[in-house]
Enzyme design. Structure first.
Site, PDB file in Angstrom:
ATOM      1  N   SER A 190       0.855  -1.194   0.000  1.00 48.50           N
ATOM      2  CA  SER A 190       0.000   0.000   0.000  1.00 48.50           C
ATOM      3  C   SER A 190       0.882   1.233   0.000  1.00 48.50           C
ATOM      4  O   SER A 190       1.988   1.214   0.535  1.00 48.50           O
ATOM      5  CB  SER A 190      -0.931   0.031   1.228  1.00 48.50           C
ATOM      6  N   CYS A 191       0.388   2.294  -0.648  1.00 51.34           N
ATOM      7  CA  CYS A 191       1.094   3.574  -0.656  1.00 51.34           C
ATOM      8  C   CYS A 191       0.100   4.671  -0.312  1.00 51.34           C
ATOM      9  O   CYS A 191      -1.114   4.440  -0.346  1.00 51.34           O
ATOM     10  CB  CYS A 191       1.744   3.841  -2.024  1.00 51.34           C
ATOM     11  N   PRO A 192       0.559   5.884   0.032  1.00 56.12           N
ATOM     12  CA  PRO A 192      -0.364   6.922   0.484  1.00 56.12           C
ATOM     13  C   PRO A 192      -1.479   7.248  -0.491  1.00 56.12           C
ATOM     14  O   PRO A 192      -2.606   7.478  -0.090  1.00 56.12           O
ATOM     15  CB  PRO A 192       0.557   8.135   0.704  1.00 56.12           C
TER      16      PRO A 192
END
Length: 509
Positions: free
Chosen positions: A8-10
Site C-alpha cells: 500500500s502507498c499513500p
C-alpha cells in the site's frame, strides 16, 4: 518458500501495484511462491485465509498501516516501505527468507490497534515532522482524488452533451437550469436533461472535495475521533470561501484537537461517551470557533489572492509556471517533489467558482501531461536504441508505454534507479518542455487522472497530445545522447554473452 504480502502507498494508485508486481516477479525468479494483497485506491481483495495459514513468512511493503494485521499473527514478518519493494524486491525477499530461517516472530500479535481502527498512516516514531506532515496530507489527498475524478469527469461530460444539445452556448445554458426542473421530470430522450443530470451530479461530487480533504487529514492524525471536526471544518472552509487552503488548515486543526481531547484522563463513567459525544462535540466546536472567529477570513483572503494571481497570469508567466510544474513532475517520478506539484494541481480544482478558461484547469493539464513524459520517453528510447539498455530495461520499456499513456510517472522508476543522473536530467528537460507548451497552448483539464484515456475531456486535446509527444521525443533524444557518451558495462557484458551464444548456434544455409 511460500510468502504472503500486503502492499500500500499513500495515494493507492501506482506504487501499491508496482510493489506487488515486483515482489511476485522476484519470487518466481527465486523459486518462491508470493501472493500479494494490494490495499490501494480501488480497495482490496483479502488474501485467502488458507494462503496465510500455509505461508512461511509475511512481507508488509506499505506506507500506510496494513488493514487487519492480526490475520498474520504468529508468522515471521518483514516490514518495509512500499518504495523499497519497488526498487529492491530481491533484497526484500532476501530479508523475508532470512526472517523465516531465523524463526523470529514478533513478540506481540501485529495489528491489534489497527484492527480496532488504528491510525491509517504508518510513521516511524522517530520520523521527522516533515515526513509525518507529508503522510497526513497525502492521506487526505488520496481520499479526495476519487471525488475530483468523478466530479470533474461528470462536469466535463455535461458540458460536452450541453454543447451538442444547445449549441455553442451550451456550457453556459446548462449551469442556469435549476435542479428542480430535473427532479421528477427527467426525459431519457432529451440531450438537455442528460446534460443537466451530468453537470449537477458532478457539481455535487465536487462539493465534497474540501470536506473530504479536511476530514481525512484529521482522520490520519487522530483516527475516527478526527473525522467529525475534520469534515465540519472542511464544510466551514467551503462556506466562507476559504477553499482548499482552509480545508488543509481545518484538517490539521480538527485532527490535533480531537487527538488532544481523546487523550484526556477522565473518570471511568465518562469514558464510554467520550468517543461518541464529548470528542466530536468539543473538537467541532473549537474548530468552528477558530475558523469563524480567528483564521477563516485571513485564509479566505489568501485564497482569493492566490486565485486572482493565477487567473491573472498570461504569456511568459504562464510559460514559466508550466515549465516549473513540469520540471517538478519529472524530477523524482512520484516522489515528494512530484507529489507537491500534483497536489497543487488537484487541490486547485477545488477552488470555488471556477469557470472555463481558469488557470487551475491549465495547471491540471500541464501537470498530467508532464507526468506522462518520462515513461513514454523511456519506452521510446528502449525501442529505437535497444543496444543502450539491458534486457530487463528493454522489457520494462514495453510496459512503460501503457504506464505513460495512463499517467503513471512511476513507470520510469526502474530506469531512474539503474541510472539516476542521466534519466532524471533527461526527465526534467522533457517534462519541462511539455509543461510549458501545455500552459502556452491553453489546454484545460478537469479530471485529476486518466492520461490519454481522458483526452476527449481536454480542451485543445490536439495541442495537449502534441506537447506530450514533443516532450517525449526531447527526453528520449537527451537520454540516448547521455547514455551514448559512456556505455553501460552491464549492457556490454550482455551483448558479449549474446554474441557468444549466437556464435555457438548452428548456421543455416
Amino acid at each position: 518458500m511460500k510468502f504472503v504480502a500486503v502492499s500500500s502507498c499513500p495515494t493507492g494508485i501506482a506504487h501499491t501495484y508496482m510493489a506487488a508486481e515486483a515482489l511476485e516477479v522476484a519470487g518466481r525468479a527465486a523459486g518462491h511462491e508470493v501472493h500479494v494483497e494490494t490495499q490501494g485506491a480501488a480497495g482490496s481483495t483479502p488474501l485467502d485465509p488458507q494462503l496465510i495459514a500455509d505461508a512461511d513468512g509475511v512481507i508488509f511493503a506499505a506506507d500506510l498501516e496494513v488493514k487487519d494485521k492480526e490475520r498474520f499473527a504468529g508468522k515471521p514478518v518483514v516490514d518495509v516501505g512500499v518504495k523499497k519493494a519497488v526498487h529492491d524486491p530481491n533484497g526484500v525477499l532476501a530479508q523475508a527468507v532470512a526472517a523465516v530461517e531465523s524463526g523470529v516472530v514478533p513478540a506481540a500479535a501485529p495489528g491489534g490497534a489497527t484492527a480496532a481502527g488504528g491510525p491509517v498512516t504508518k510513521v516511524d516514531k522517530n520520523a521527522g515532522v516533515g515526513t509525518r506532515v507529508r503522510q497526513w496530507l497525502m492521506t487526505g489527498v488520496s481520499y479526495m482524488i476519487p471525488f475530483v475524478a468523478a466530479g470533474g469527469i461528470l462536469i466535463a461530460l455535461g458540458f460536452m452533451v450541453a454543447q451538442a444539445a444547445w449549441g455553442e452556448n451550451g456550457p453556459v445554458e446548462v449551469t442556469q437550469v435549476p435542479v428542480a426542473d430535473l427532479v421528477g421530470s427527467f426525459n431519457a430522450l432529451s440531450g438537455k436533461d442528460w446534460a443537466v443530470l451530468l453537470f449537477r451530479t458532478g457539481g455535487l461530487a465536487f462539493g465534497f472535495l474540501v470536506p473530504v480533504l479536511s476530514g481525512f487529514i484529521a482522520y490520519a492524525i487522530a483516527d475516527r475521533p478526527g473525522l467529525v471536526p475534520g469534515f465540519v471544518g472542511g464544510a466551514i472552509a467551503g462556506a466562507i470561501n476559504a477553499g482548499f487552503l482552509g480545508g488543509l488548515a481545518t484538517g490539521f486543526i480538527g485532527g490535533f484537537l480531537a487527538l488532544w481531547i481523546s487523550r484526556w484522563k477522565v473518570p471511568k463513567g465518562v469514558r464510554g461517551v467520550m468517543p461518541v459525544v464529548v470528542v466530536p462535540l468539543l473538537s467541532s466546536l473549537l474548530t468552528g470557533l477558530i475558523m469563524f472567529v480567528i483564521i477563516g477570513r485571513p485564509i479566505a483572503g489568501l485564497m482569493e489572492g492566490l486565485t486572482g494571481w493565477l487567473n491573472g497570469l498570461s504569456g511568459a508567466n504562464l510559460f514559466l509556471l508550466g515549465a516549473i510544474l513540469g520540471a517538478m513532475m519529472g524530477f523524482d517520478l512520484g516522489g515528494p517533489i512530484n507529489k507537491v506539484a500534483y497536489v497543487f494541481a488537484t487541490t486547485g480544482l477545488a477552488t470555488e467558482g471556477l469557470e472555463a478558461g481558469a488557470t487551475q484547469f491549465r495547471i491540471m493539464a500541464a501537470v498530467m501531461g508532464a507526468g506522462m513524459v518520462a515513461p513514454l520517453a523511456m519506452a521510446l528510447a528502449t525501442t529505437v536504441r535497444k543496444r543502450l539498455f539491458t534486457h530487463a530495461e528493454q522489457e520494462n520499456g514495453k510496459a512503460a508505454w501503457l504506464l505513460g499513456l495512463s499517467f503513471i510517472s512511476e513507470g520510469a522508476i526502474p530506469f531512474a534507479a539503474a541510472d539516476p543522473w542521466r534519466v532524471i536530467v533527461s526527465s526534467v528537460v522533457g517534462s519541462t518542455v511539455t509543461g510549458a507548451m501545455i500552459m502556452s497552448l491553453g489546454s484545460e483539464l478537469r479530471a485529476p487522472h486518466g492520461g490519454v484515456w481522458v483526452s476527449p475531456l481536454i480542451s485543445n486535446a490536439l495541442g495537449f497530445l502534441l506537447a506530450v509527444a514533443v516532450g517525449m521525443v526531447v527526453m528520449a533524444v537527451v537520454v540516448i545522447a547521455l547514455k551514448s557518451m559512456k556505455p553501460n558495462p552491464i549492457v556490454e557484458a550482455e551483448q558479449a554473452a549474446d554474441a557468444q551464444v549466437a556464435a555457438r548456434e548452428p548456421q543455416t544455409v
